[in-house]
Scaffold this motif. Structure first.
Motif, PDB file in Angstrom:
ATOM      1  N   GLY A 179       0.894  -0.640  -0.181  1.00 40.74           N
ATOM      2  CA  GLY A 179       0.210  -0.338  -0.581  1.00 40.74           C
ATOM      3  C   GLY A 179       0.782   1.592   0.020  1.00 40.74           C
ATOM      4  N   TYR A 180       2.023   0.793   0.588  1.00 41.32           N
ATOM      5  CA  TYR A 180       2.861   2.429   0.673  1.00 41.32           C
ATOM      6  C   TYR A 180       3.449   2.322  -0.494  1.00 41.32           C
ATOM      7  CZ  TYR A 180       2.141   3.436   5.990  1.00 41.32           C
ATOM      8  OH  TYR A 180       1.501   3.916   6.742  1.00 41.32           O
ATOM      9  N   ILE A 181       3.622   1.135  -0.472  1.00 41.75           N
ATOM     10  CA  ILE A 181       5.020   1.281  -2.200  1.00 41.75           C
ATOM     11  C   ILE A 181       4.722   1.882  -3.538  1.00 41.75           C
ATOM     12  CG2 ILE A 181       6.806   0.145  -3.906  1.00 41.75           C
ATOM     13  CD1 ILE A 181       7.261  -2.193  -1.055  1.00 41.75           C
ATOM     14  N   ILE A 182       3.063   1.406  -3.839  1.00 44.35           N
ATOM     15  CA  ILE A 182       2.394   1.906  -4.635  1.00 44.35           C
ATOM     16  C   ILE A 182       1.882   2.960  -5.105  1.00 44.35           C
ATOM     17  CG2 ILE A 182      -0.500   1.521  -3.962  1.00 44.35           C
ATOM     18  CD1 ILE A 182      -0.486  -0.017  -6.429  1.00 44.35           C
ATOM     19  N   GLN A 183       1.860   3.703  -3.589  1.00 45.62           N
ATOM     20  CA  GLN A 183       1.815   5.113  -3.764  1.00 45.62           C
ATOM     21  C   GLN A 183       3.232   5.778  -3.811  1.00 45.62           C
ATOM     22  OE1 GLN A 183      -1.596   6.898  -2.798  1.00 45.62           O
ATOM     23  NE2 GLN A 183      -2.117   5.297  -2.200  1.00 45.62           N
ATOM     24  N   LYS A 187       3.475   8.951  -6.485  1.00 46.66           N
ATOM     25  CA  LYS A 187       3.525  10.282  -6.705  1.00 46.66           C
ATOM     26  C   LYS A 187       5.092  10.387  -5.890  1.00 46.66           C
ATOM     27  CE  LYS A 187      -0.706   9.588  -3.725  1.00 46.66           C
ATOM     28  NZ  LYS A 187      -2.156   9.268  -2.715  1.00 46.66           N
ATOM     29  N   VAL A 188       6.212  10.037  -6.134  1.00 44.65           N
ATOM     30  CA  VAL A 188       7.565  10.614  -5.780  1.00 44.65           C
ATOM     31  C   VAL A 188       7.707  10.240  -7.171  1.00 44.65           C
ATOM     32  CG1 VAL A 188       9.184  10.026  -4.311  1.00 44.65           C
ATOM     33  CG2 VAL A 188       7.122  10.734  -3.765  1.00 44.65           C
ATOM     34  N   LEU A 384       8.276  19.220  -9.226  1.00 43.38           N
ATOM     35  CA  LEU A 384       7.920  17.815  -8.740  1.00 43.38           C
ATOM     36  C   LEU A 384       7.378  18.045  -7.602  1.00 43.38           C
ATOM     37  CD1 LEU A 384       9.346  14.783  -8.177  1.00 43.38           C
ATOM     38  CD2 LEU A 384      11.150  16.043  -6.774  1.00 43.38           C
ATOM     39  N   PHE A 385       6.591  19.407  -6.718  1.00 41.01           N
ATOM     40  CA  PHE A 385       5.551  19.328  -6.234  1.00 41.01           C
ATOM     41  C   PHE A 385       4.520  19.362  -6.391  1.00 41.01           C
ATOM     42  CE2 PHE A 385       4.787  21.329  -1.615  1.00 41.01           C
ATOM     43  CZ  PHE A 385       4.758  20.491  -1.180  1.00 41.01           C
ATOM     44  N   VAL A 386       4.317  19.882  -7.580  1.00 39.93           N
ATOM     45  CA  VAL A 386       2.770  19.643  -7.730  1.00 39.93           C
ATOM     46  C   VAL A 386       2.061  18.430  -7.411  1.00 39.93           C
ATOM     47  CG1 VAL A 386       0.947  19.311 -10.017  1.00 39.93           C
ATOM     48  CG2 VAL A 386       3.016  20.199 -10.422  1.00 39.93           C
ATOM     49  N   VAL A 387       2.726  17.164  -7.377  1.00 43.04           N
ATOM     50  CA  VAL A 387       1.476  15.675  -6.650  1.00 43.04           C
ATOM     51  C   VAL A 387       1.502  16.012  -4.774  1.00 43.04           C
ATOM     52  CG1 VAL A 387       1.411  13.817  -6.449  1.00 43.04           C
ATOM     53  CG2 VAL A 387       2.534  14.148  -8.764  1.00 43.04           C
ATOM     54  N   PRO A 388       2.557  16.017  -4.298  1.00 46.87           N
ATOM     55  CA  PRO A 388       2.377  16.056  -3.445  1.00 46.87           C
ATOM     56  C   PRO A 388       0.845  17.596  -2.944  1.00 46.87           C
ATOM     57  CG  PRO A 388       5.261  16.180  -3.308  1.00 46.87           C
ATOM     58  CD  PRO A 388       3.886  16.048  -4.388  1.00 46.87           C
ATOM     59  N   THR A 403       2.724   9.000   3.208  1.00 45.03           N
ATOM     60  CA  THR A 403       1.685   8.340   2.328  1.00 45.03           C
ATOM     61  C   THR A 403       1.733   9.631   0.845  1.00 45.03           C
ATOM     62  OG1 THR A 403       0.552   7.360   3.693  1.00 45.03           O
ATOM     63  CG2 THR A 403      -0.315   7.418   1.269  1.00 45.03           C
ATOM     64  N   GLY A 404       1.453  10.514   1.006  1.00 42.33           N
ATOM     65  CA  GLY A 404       1.396  10.919   0.118  1.00 42.33           C
ATOM     66  C   GLY A 404       2.847  11.592  -0.709  1.00 42.33           C
ATOM     67  N   GLY A 405       4.186  11.396  -0.088  1.00 42.78           N
ATOM     68  CA  GLY A 405       5.129  11.679  -0.326  1.00 42.78           C
ATOM     69  C   GLY A 405       5.943  12.871  -0.855  1.00 42.78           C
ATOM     70  N   MET A 406       5.240  13.475   0.607  1.00 39.33           N
ATOM     71  CA  MET A 406       5.596  15.159   0.096  1.00 39.33           C
ATOM     72  C   MET A 406       7.343  14.659   1.475  1.00 39.33           C
ATOM     73  SD  MET A 406       4.255  18.334   2.486  1.00 39.33           S
ATOM     74  CE  MET A 406       2.973  18.640   1.669  1.00 39.33           C
ATOM     75  N   VAL A 407       7.726  14.089   2.338  1.00 38.22           N
ATOM     76  CA  VAL A 407       8.466  13.990   2.914  1.00 38.22           C
ATOM     77  C   VAL A 407      10.385  13.310   1.778  1.00 38.22           C
ATOM     78  CG1 VAL A 407      10.061  12.978   5.094  1.00 38.22           C
ATOM     79  CG2 VAL A 407       7.759  13.521   5.056  1.00 38.22           C
ATOM     80  N   PHE A 408       9.637  12.330   1.301  1.00 37.57           N
ATOM     81  CA  PHE A 408      10.222  12.014   0.286  1.00 37.57           C
ATOM     82  C   PHE A 408      10.644  12.605  -0.503  1.00 37.57           C
ATOM     83  CE2 PHE A 408       8.491   8.401   1.918  1.00 37.57           C
ATOM     84  CZ  PHE A 408       9.389   7.239   2.075  1.00 37.57           C
ATOM     85  N   THR A 409       9.933  13.985  -1.373  1.00 40.81           N
ATOM     86  CA  THR A 409      10.616  15.374  -1.821  1.00 40.81           C
ATOM     87  C   THR A 409      11.261  16.281  -1.332  1.00 40.81           C
ATOM     88  OG1 THR A 409       7.762  14.912  -3.334  1.00 40.81           O
ATOM     89  CG2 THR A 409       9.188  16.817  -3.634  1.00 40.81           C
TER      90      THR A 409
END
Length: 427
Positions: A179-183, A187-188, A384-388, A403-409
Protein backbone atom coordinates in the motif's frame (compact mmCIF):
# COMPACT_ATOMS: atom_id res chain seq x y z
CA UNK A 1 -3.75 41.65 -16.46
CA UNK A 2 -5.52 41.45 -13.12
CA UNK A 3 -8.89 41.99 -14.85
CA UNK A 4 -8.06 39.20 -17.31
CA UNK A 5 -7.21 36.96 -14.37
CA UNK A 6 -10.50 37.69 -12.62
CA UNK A 7 -12.44 37.20 -15.86
CA UNK A 8 -10.86 33.78 -16.35
CA UNK A 9 -11.79 32.83 -12.78
CA UNK A 10 -15.39 33.76 -13.62
CA UNK A 11 -15.28 31.54 -16.73
CA UNK A 12 -13.81 28.72 -14.63
CA UNK A 13 -16.72 28.93 -12.16
CA UNK A 14 -19.21 29.06 -15.04
CA UNK A 15 -17.76 25.91 -16.62
CA UNK A 16 -17.85 24.12 -13.25
CA UNK A 17 -21.50 25.15 -12.94
CA UNK A 18 -22.35 23.72 -16.37
CA UNK A 19 -20.48 20.50 -15.60
CA UNK A 20 -22.26 20.04 -12.28
CA UNK A 21 -25.81 20.96 -13.32
CA UNK A 22 -26.01 19.31 -16.75
CA UNK A 23 -23.61 16.38 -16.57
CA UNK A 24 -22.48 15.43 -13.06
CA UNK A 25 -25.63 15.75 -10.95
CA UNK A 26 -27.96 13.98 -13.43
CA UNK A 27 -25.50 11.10 -13.69
CA UNK A 28 -24.11 10.92 -10.13
CA UNK A 29 -26.83 12.23 -7.81
CA UNK A 30 -26.96 8.80 -6.21
CA UNK A 31 -23.32 9.35 -5.14
CA UNK A 32 -24.16 12.57 -3.28
CA UNK A 33 -23.76 15.05 -6.14
CA UNK A 34 -27.20 16.49 -5.54
CA UNK A 35 -28.76 19.51 -7.24
CA UNK A 36 -31.50 20.65 -4.87
CA UNK A 37 -31.80 24.25 -6.00
CA UNK A 38 -30.54 26.92 -8.33
CA UNK A 39 -28.47 29.44 -6.32
CA UNK A 40 -30.20 32.72 -5.61
CA UNK A 41 -28.74 36.02 -6.78
CA UNK A 42 -27.63 36.75 -3.20
CA UNK A 43 -25.88 33.39 -2.86
CA UNK A 44 -24.13 33.84 -6.22
CA UNK A 45 -22.98 37.36 -5.27
CA UNK A 46 -21.63 36.25 -1.88
CA UNK A 47 -19.88 33.22 -3.38
CA UNK A 48 -18.27 35.21 -6.20
CA UNK A 49 -17.12 37.84 -3.71
CA UNK A 50 -15.21 35.20 -1.73
CA UNK A 51 -13.97 33.49 -4.90
CA UNK A 52 -12.30 36.55 -6.40
CA UNK A 53 -10.81 37.88 -3.14
CA UNK A 54 -7.70 35.64 -3.02
CA UNK A 55 -6.92 36.27 -6.71
CA UNK A 56 -6.88 40.02 -6.02
CA UNK A 57 -4.30 39.82 -3.24
CA UNK A 58 -1.85 37.25 -4.65
CA UNK A 59 0.52 37.94 -7.55
CA UNK A 60 0.03 36.05 -10.80
CA UNK A 61 3.70 35.03 -11.18
CA UNK A 62 5.14 31.76 -9.84
CA UNK A 63 8.64 31.82 -8.35
CA UNK A 64 8.44 29.37 -5.45
CA UNK A 65 6.73 26.07 -4.61
CA UNK A 66 4.61 27.71 -1.89
CA UNK A 67 2.96 29.84 -4.58
CA UNK A 68 2.19 26.69 -6.56
CA UNK A 69 0.47 25.18 -3.51
CA UNK A 70 -1.59 28.35 -3.17
CA UNK A 71 -2.89 28.18 -6.75
CA UNK A 72 -3.62 24.45 -6.65
CA UNK A 73 -5.55 24.81 -3.39
CA UNK A 74 -7.29 27.91 -4.75
CA UNK A 75 -8.60 26.32 -7.95
CA UNK A 76 -9.12 22.73 -6.79
CA UNK A 77 -10.23 23.20 -3.17
CA UNK A 78 -11.19 26.78 -2.33
CA UNK A 79 -13.40 27.61 -5.32
CA UNK A 80 -15.37 24.31 -5.17
CA UNK A 81 -15.73 24.65 -1.37
CA UNK A 82 -17.20 28.12 -1.80
CA UNK A 83 -19.42 27.27 -4.79
CA UNK A 84 -20.75 23.70 -4.38
CA UNK A 85 -22.80 24.30 -1.18
CA UNK A 86 -25.06 26.56 -3.25
CA UNK A 87 -26.53 23.45 -4.89
CA UNK A 88 -27.07 21.60 -1.62
CA UNK A 89 -28.25 24.06 1.04
CA UNK A 90 -29.80 27.45 1.53
CA UNK A 91 -27.53 30.22 2.78
CA UNK A 92 -26.14 29.15 6.19
CA UNK A 93 -23.82 30.98 8.62
CA UNK A 94 -21.53 27.93 8.94
CA UNK A 95 -20.57 28.13 5.31
CA UNK A 96 -19.94 31.89 5.51
CA UNK A 97 -17.58 31.23 8.44
CA UNK A 98 -15.90 28.50 6.38
CA UNK A 99 -15.37 30.88 3.46
CA UNK A 100 -13.93 33.62 5.68
CA UNK A 101 -11.47 31.34 7.45
CA UNK A 102 -10.40 29.57 4.26
CA UNK A 103 -9.72 32.96 2.69
CA UNK A 104 -7.37 33.91 5.54
CA UNK A 105 -5.73 30.47 5.39
CA UNK A 106 -5.05 30.92 1.68
CA UNK A 107 -3.60 34.36 2.35
CA UNK A 108 -1.16 32.83 4.84
CA UNK A 109 -0.10 30.15 2.33
CA UNK A 110 0.14 32.68 -0.51
CA UNK A 111 2.48 34.92 1.49
CA UNK A 112 4.97 32.28 2.62
CA UNK A 113 7.12 33.41 -0.33
CA UNK A 114 7.80 36.67 1.51
CA UNK A 115 9.74 34.91 4.27
CA UNK A 116 13.56 35.02 3.99
CA UNK A 117 15.00 31.71 2.81
CA UNK A 118 16.62 29.42 5.35
CA UNK A 119 20.30 28.67 4.66
CA UNK A 120 20.65 25.00 3.67
CA UNK A 121 24.02 23.21 3.75
CA UNK A 122 23.51 19.86 2.00
CA UNK A 123 25.93 16.96 2.34
CA UNK A 124 28.17 16.10 -0.61
CA UNK A 125 26.40 13.45 -2.74
CA UNK A 126 27.49 11.56 -5.86
CA UNK A 127 24.81 12.07 -8.55
CA UNK A 128 25.79 8.92 -10.43
CA UNK A 129 25.35 6.85 -7.27
CA UNK A 130 21.95 8.49 -6.69
CA UNK A 131 20.81 7.44 -10.17
CA UNK A 132 21.89 3.82 -9.58
CA UNK A 133 20.12 3.67 -6.20
CA UNK A 134 16.97 5.20 -7.72
CA UNK A 135 16.83 2.73 -10.63
CA UNK A 136 17.41 -0.28 -8.35
CA UNK A 137 14.76 0.96 -5.88
CA UNK A 138 12.30 1.55 -8.72
CA UNK A 139 12.87 -1.96 -10.07
CA UNK A 140 12.45 -3.60 -6.66
CA UNK A 141 9.26 -1.63 -5.96
CA UNK A 142 7.65 -2.57 -9.28
CA UNK A 143 8.63 -6.23 -9.00
CA UNK A 144 7.09 -6.37 -5.52
CA UNK A 145 3.84 -4.69 -6.69
CA UNK A 146 3.54 -7.04 -9.65
CA UNK A 147 4.18 -10.02 -7.36
CA UNK A 148 1.48 -8.90 -4.92
CA UNK A 149 -1.05 -8.05 -7.64
CA UNK A 150 -0.49 -11.26 -9.58
CA UNK A 151 1.39 -9.94 -12.60
CA UNK A 152 1.32 -7.23 -15.27
CA UNK A 153 -1.89 -6.26 -17.03
CA UNK A 154 -1.67 -3.96 -20.06
CA UNK A 155 -5.44 -3.68 -20.41
CA UNK A 156 -6.78 -0.65 -18.52
CA UNK A 157 -10.09 -0.67 -16.63
CA UNK A 158 -12.36 1.68 -18.59
CA UNK A 159 -15.95 1.73 -17.32
CA UNK A 160 -16.99 2.21 -13.70
CA UNK A 161 -17.66 -1.47 -13.13
CA UNK A 162 -14.21 -2.48 -14.40
CA UNK A 163 -12.52 0.23 -12.33
CA UNK A 164 -14.18 -0.75 -9.06
CA UNK A 165 -13.64 -4.45 -9.73
CA UNK A 166 -9.95 -3.73 -10.29
CA UNK A 167 -9.73 -1.71 -7.08
CA UNK A 168 -11.48 -4.35 -4.98
CA UNK A 169 -9.36 -7.15 -6.46
CA UNK A 170 -6.18 -5.24 -5.71
CA UNK A 171 -7.30 -4.42 -2.16
CA UNK A 172 -7.90 -8.08 -1.38
CA UNK A 173 -4.27 -8.82 -2.32
CA UNK A 174 -2.81 -5.67 -0.80
CA UNK A 175 -0.27 -5.88 2.01
CA UNK A 176 0.49 -2.85 4.22
CA UNK A 177 3.93 -2.49 2.62
CA UNK A 178 2.49 -2.72 -0.91
CA UNK A 179 0.00 0.00 0.00
CA UNK A 180 2.80 2.41 0.83
CA UNK A 181 4.99 1.39 -2.10
CA UNK A 182 2.31 1.89 -4.74
CA UNK A 183 1.65 5.37 -3.35
CA UNK A 184 5.36 6.25 -3.42
CA UNK A 185 5.66 5.01 -6.98
CA UNK A 186 2.63 6.99 -8.15
CA UNK A 187 3.38 10.18 -6.21
CA UNK A 188 7.18 10.37 -6.02
CA UNK A 189 9.16 8.00 -8.23
CA UNK A 190 7.22 8.16 -11.50
CA UNK A 191 6.50 11.91 -11.22
CA UNK A 192 10.25 12.47 -10.63
CA UNK A 193 11.04 10.74 -13.94
CA UNK A 194 8.41 12.83 -15.76
CA UNK A 195 9.62 16.02 -14.06
CA UNK A 196 13.28 15.48 -14.96
CA UNK A 197 12.25 14.69 -18.51
CA UNK A 198 10.18 17.87 -18.85
CA UNK A 199 12.59 20.25 -17.12
CA UNK A 200 15.77 18.87 -18.72
CA UNK A 201 14.11 18.27 -22.14
CA UNK A 202 14.81 14.54 -22.03
CA UNK A 203 11.44 13.51 -23.40
CA UNK A 204 12.19 9.79 -23.36
CA UNK A 205 12.03 10.13 -19.57
CA UNK A 206 8.54 11.62 -19.91
CA UNK A 207 7.42 8.63 -21.98
CA UNK A 208 8.94 6.21 -19.46
CA UNK A 209 7.35 7.99 -16.49
CA UNK A 210 3.91 8.10 -18.13
CA UNK A 211 4.23 4.45 -19.12
CA UNK A 212 5.02 3.44 -15.54
CA UNK A 213 2.04 5.43 -14.27
CA UNK A 214 -0.15 3.64 -16.80
CA UNK A 215 1.10 0.27 -15.53
CA UNK A 216 0.17 1.27 -11.97
CA UNK A 217 -3.29 2.30 -13.13
CA UNK A 218 -3.86 -1.10 -14.73
CA UNK A 219 -2.94 -2.64 -11.37
CA UNK A 220 -4.87 -0.47 -8.87
CA UNK A 221 -7.60 1.18 -10.97
CA UNK A 222 -7.08 4.53 -9.22
CA UNK A 223 -7.76 7.40 -11.62
CA UNK A 224 -5.77 9.75 -9.40
CA UNK A 225 -2.65 7.93 -10.61
CA UNK A 226 -3.22 9.38 -14.08
CA UNK A 227 -4.92 12.63 -13.11
CA UNK A 228 -2.08 13.75 -10.85
CA UNK A 229 0.43 13.27 -13.68
CA UNK A 230 -1.86 15.16 -16.03
CA UNK A 231 -1.98 18.04 -13.55
CA UNK A 232 1.83 17.96 -13.34
CA UNK A 233 2.04 18.43 -17.12
CA UNK A 234 -0.53 21.26 -17.03
CA UNK A 235 1.52 23.06 -14.36
CA UNK A 236 4.69 22.59 -16.41
CA UNK A 237 3.03 24.15 -19.47
CA UNK A 238 1.80 27.12 -17.41
CA UNK A 239 5.26 27.50 -15.81
CA UNK A 240 7.30 27.37 -19.02
CA UNK A 241 7.90 31.14 -19.24
CA UNK A 242 9.73 31.05 -15.90
CA UNK A 243 6.46 31.46 -14.02
CA UNK A 244 5.39 34.74 -15.64
CA UNK A 245 1.58 35.00 -15.75
CA UNK A 246 1.40 31.50 -14.26
CA UNK A 247 -2.03 31.91 -12.67
CA UNK A 248 -3.51 33.13 -15.97
CA UNK A 249 -2.00 30.29 -17.99
CA UNK A 250 -2.95 27.74 -15.32
CA UNK A 251 -6.56 28.96 -15.31
CA UNK A 252 -6.65 28.93 -19.13
CA UNK A 253 -5.43 25.31 -19.08
CA UNK A 254 -8.09 24.26 -16.56
CA UNK A 255 -10.82 26.13 -18.45
CA UNK A 256 -9.73 24.48 -21.70
CA UNK A 257 -9.86 21.07 -20.04
CA UNK A 258 -13.36 21.70 -18.69
CA UNK A 259 -14.61 23.30 -21.92
CA UNK A 260 -13.38 20.43 -24.12
CA UNK A 261 -14.88 17.90 -21.69
CA UNK A 262 -18.26 19.64 -21.77
CA UNK A 263 -18.22 19.91 -25.58
CA UNK A 264 -17.32 16.27 -26.17
CA UNK A 265 -19.75 14.99 -23.53
CA UNK A 266 -22.53 17.03 -25.16
CA UNK A 267 -21.68 15.77 -28.66
CA UNK A 268 -21.35 12.13 -27.54
CA UNK A 269 -24.31 12.33 -25.12
CA UNK A 270 -22.31 11.10 -22.15
CA UNK A 271 -20.75 12.39 -18.93
CA UNK A 272 -17.48 10.44 -18.98
CA UNK A 273 -15.01 13.34 -19.37
CA UNK A 274 -16.93 15.62 -17.00
CA UNK A 275 -16.86 12.80 -14.48
CA UNK A 276 -13.13 12.26 -14.95
CA UNK A 277 -11.96 15.86 -14.81
CA UNK A 278 -14.65 18.14 -13.32
CA UNK A 279 -16.15 15.71 -10.79
CA UNK A 280 -13.17 13.63 -9.72
CA UNK A 281 -10.44 16.26 -9.82
CA UNK A 282 -12.21 19.51 -8.89
CA UNK A 283 -15.79 19.30 -7.61
CA UNK A 284 -15.39 16.33 -5.25
CA UNK A 285 -13.16 18.27 -2.77
CA UNK A 286 -15.84 20.95 -2.52
CA UNK A 287 -18.68 18.48 -2.08
CA UNK A 288 -16.88 16.44 0.60
CA UNK A 289 -15.75 19.53 2.51
CA UNK A 290 -19.37 20.68 2.56
CA UNK A 291 -20.45 17.36 4.06
CA UNK A 292 -17.58 17.39 6.58
CA UNK A 293 -18.56 20.87 7.78
CA UNK A 294 -22.26 19.96 7.83
CA UNK A 295 -21.67 16.82 9.94
CA UNK A 296 -18.95 17.91 12.34
CA UNK A 297 -20.64 21.24 13.04
CA UNK A 298 -23.32 19.33 14.95
CA UNK A 299 -21.34 16.29 16.14
CA UNK A 300 -18.23 15.89 18.34
CA UNK A 301 -14.89 16.50 16.69
CA UNK A 302 -12.72 13.43 16.05
CA UNK A 303 -9.62 14.92 17.79
CA UNK A 304 -7.24 12.61 15.85
CA UNK A 305 -8.46 9.71 17.99
CA UNK A 306 -7.94 7.13 15.25
CA UNK A 307 -5.10 5.58 13.28
CA UNK A 308 -1.69 5.88 14.93
CA UNK A 309 -3.07 8.27 17.58
CA UNK A 310 -5.74 5.93 18.96
CA UNK A 311 -3.16 4.47 21.35
CA UNK A 312 -2.80 7.87 23.02
CA UNK A 313 -6.30 9.37 22.70
CA UNK A 314 -9.62 7.83 23.75
CA UNK A 315 -11.58 7.19 20.52
CA UNK A 316 -14.47 9.55 19.87
CA UNK A 317 -15.88 7.36 17.08
CA UNK A 318 -15.43 3.72 16.11
CA UNK A 319 -14.17 4.76 12.66
CA UNK A 320 -12.18 7.57 11.05
CA UNK A 321 -13.86 10.70 9.55
CA UNK A 322 -13.71 9.51 5.90
CA UNK A 323 -15.69 6.38 6.77
CA UNK A 324 -18.11 8.40 8.89
CA UNK A 325 -18.89 10.67 5.93
CA UNK A 326 -19.08 7.69 3.59
CA UNK A 327 -21.68 6.11 5.86
CA UNK A 328 -23.72 9.21 6.71
CA UNK A 329 -23.92 10.90 3.29
CA UNK A 330 -23.35 8.10 0.80
CA UNK A 331 -24.88 5.17 2.68
CA UNK A 332 -21.74 3.11 2.11
CA UNK A 333 -19.95 2.06 5.34
CA UNK A 334 -17.04 0.64 3.32
CA UNK A 335 -16.45 3.95 1.52
CA UNK A 336 -13.54 6.15 2.65
CA UNK A 337 -14.69 9.64 1.62
CA UNK A 338 -11.21 11.18 1.83
CA UNK A 339 -11.35 14.93 1.45
CA UNK A 340 -8.69 17.65 1.63
CA UNK A 341 -6.51 19.01 4.42
CA UNK A 342 -9.10 21.61 5.44
CA UNK A 343 -11.96 19.10 5.67
CA UNK A 344 -9.77 16.84 7.79
CA UNK A 345 -8.74 19.79 9.96
CA UNK A 346 -12.39 20.67 10.60
CA UNK A 347 -13.33 17.05 11.35
CA UNK A 348 -10.67 16.90 14.06
CA UNK A 349 -10.61 20.39 15.60
CA UNK A 350 -13.29 22.54 13.99
CA UNK A 351 -12.47 26.00 12.70
CA UNK A 352 -9.37 26.31 14.87
CA UNK A 353 -8.06 23.30 12.94
CA UNK A 354 -8.06 25.40 9.75
CA UNK A 355 -5.57 27.81 11.26
CA UNK A 356 -3.42 25.21 13.05
CA UNK A 357 -3.02 23.06 9.93
CA UNK A 358 -2.36 26.12 7.79
CA UNK A 359 0.44 27.33 10.07
CA UNK A 360 2.01 23.84 10.03
CA UNK A 361 1.78 23.74 6.23
CA UNK A 362 3.23 27.26 5.96
CA UNK A 363 6.28 26.20 7.99
CA UNK A 364 6.75 23.15 5.75
CA UNK A 365 6.46 25.26 2.61
CA UNK A 366 8.97 27.79 3.96
CA UNK A 367 11.49 24.96 4.38
CA UNK A 368 10.79 23.60 0.90
CA UNK A 369 11.07 27.08 -0.64
CA UNK A 370 14.51 27.27 0.95
CA UNK A 371 15.49 23.94 -0.63
CA UNK A 372 14.60 25.18 -4.11
CA UNK A 373 16.66 28.36 -4.26
CA UNK A 374 19.30 26.74 -6.49
CA UNK A 375 18.58 28.01 -10.03
CA UNK A 376 19.63 24.69 -11.57
CA UNK A 377 17.05 22.69 -9.64
CA UNK A 378 14.38 25.33 -8.96
CA UNK A 379 12.12 24.28 -11.85
CA UNK A 380 12.47 20.62 -10.90
CA UNK A 381 11.63 21.44 -7.28
CA UNK A 382 8.49 23.33 -8.26
CA UNK A 383 7.14 20.78 -10.77
CA UNK A 384 8.01 17.83 -8.52
CA UNK A 385 5.87 19.37 -5.76
CA UNK A 386 2.72 19.28 -7.90
CA UNK A 387 1.66 15.81 -6.77
CA UNK A 388 2.18 16.40 -3.00
CA UNK A 389 0.32 19.72 -3.45
CA UNK A 390 -2.55 17.88 -5.11
CA UNK A 391 -2.55 15.34 -2.27
CA UNK A 392 -3.38 18.26 0.05
CA UNK A 393 -6.47 18.79 -2.10
CA UNK A 394 -7.37 15.11 -1.92
CA UNK A 395 -6.42 13.86 1.54
CA UNK A 396 -5.36 14.84 5.06
CA UNK A 397 -2.22 16.86 5.81
CA UNK A 398 -0.85 14.09 8.06
CA UNK A 399 -1.39 11.50 5.29
CA UNK A 400 0.40 13.70 2.75
CA UNK A 401 3.63 13.66 4.79
CA UNK A 402 4.47 10.00 4.17
CA UNK A 403 1.81 8.33 2.03
CA UNK A 404 1.53 11.37 -0.22
CA UNK A 405 5.28 11.53 -0.71
CA UNK A 406 5.96 14.99 0.72
CA UNK A 407 8.77 13.81 2.98
CA UNK A 408 10.48 11.97 0.11
CA UNK A 409 10.17 15.03 -2.11
CA UNK A 410 12.11 16.98 0.52
CA UNK A 411 14.77 14.26 0.64
CA UNK A 412 15.10 14.24 -3.16
CA UNK A 413 15.61 18.00 -3.34
CA UNK A 414 18.16 17.88 -0.51
CA UNK A 415 20.13 15.15 -2.31
CA UNK A 416 19.98 17.00 -5.64
CA UNK A 417 21.42 20.10 -3.95
CA UNK A 418 24.19 17.99 -2.47
CA UNK A 419 25.01 16.48 -5.87
CA UNK A 420 26.08 19.91 -7.14
CA UNK A 421 28.77 20.32 -4.49
CA UNK A 422 31.12 18.06 -6.46
CA UNK A 423 30.95 20.42 -9.41
CA UNK A 424 31.13 23.55 -7.33
CA UNK A 425 27.99 25.01 -8.86
CA UNK A 426 25.66 24.94 -5.87
CA UNK A 427 24.13 28.37 -5.71
Amino acid sequence: MKLIQLGLVGIYVWLLDISYVYFISPEYAYMGFIYRQHPSVVMIAISMFFIILPAIFIKKELDKPSELVFWILYFIVYIPVVWVPNYLFTLQPDFIYTNVLLFFCLLIIGNVNRLPAMKVNPANVNLGLLKIIFVITLLIFFLYIFKVSGGISLKPPINSEDIYDKRMTFRTKLTPLAGYIIQWLAKVCNPLIVTIGLCKKKYIYVVIGLGLQYLLYTVNGLKSTLLSTGLLIIVFIAFRKKGRNFSILFCVSLCSLLGISIFLDFILDQAYLSNLFARRMIITPGLLTTYYVDFFSTHPKALLSYGIFEKFIDPVYDKSPPYIIGTEYFGRPEMAANANMFADAFANFGYIGFLVYTVILAAILWLYDSLTQNEKWQGVGIILFVVPAWCLADTALTTTFVTGGMVFTFVIMYLLLGSDLQKGDNR
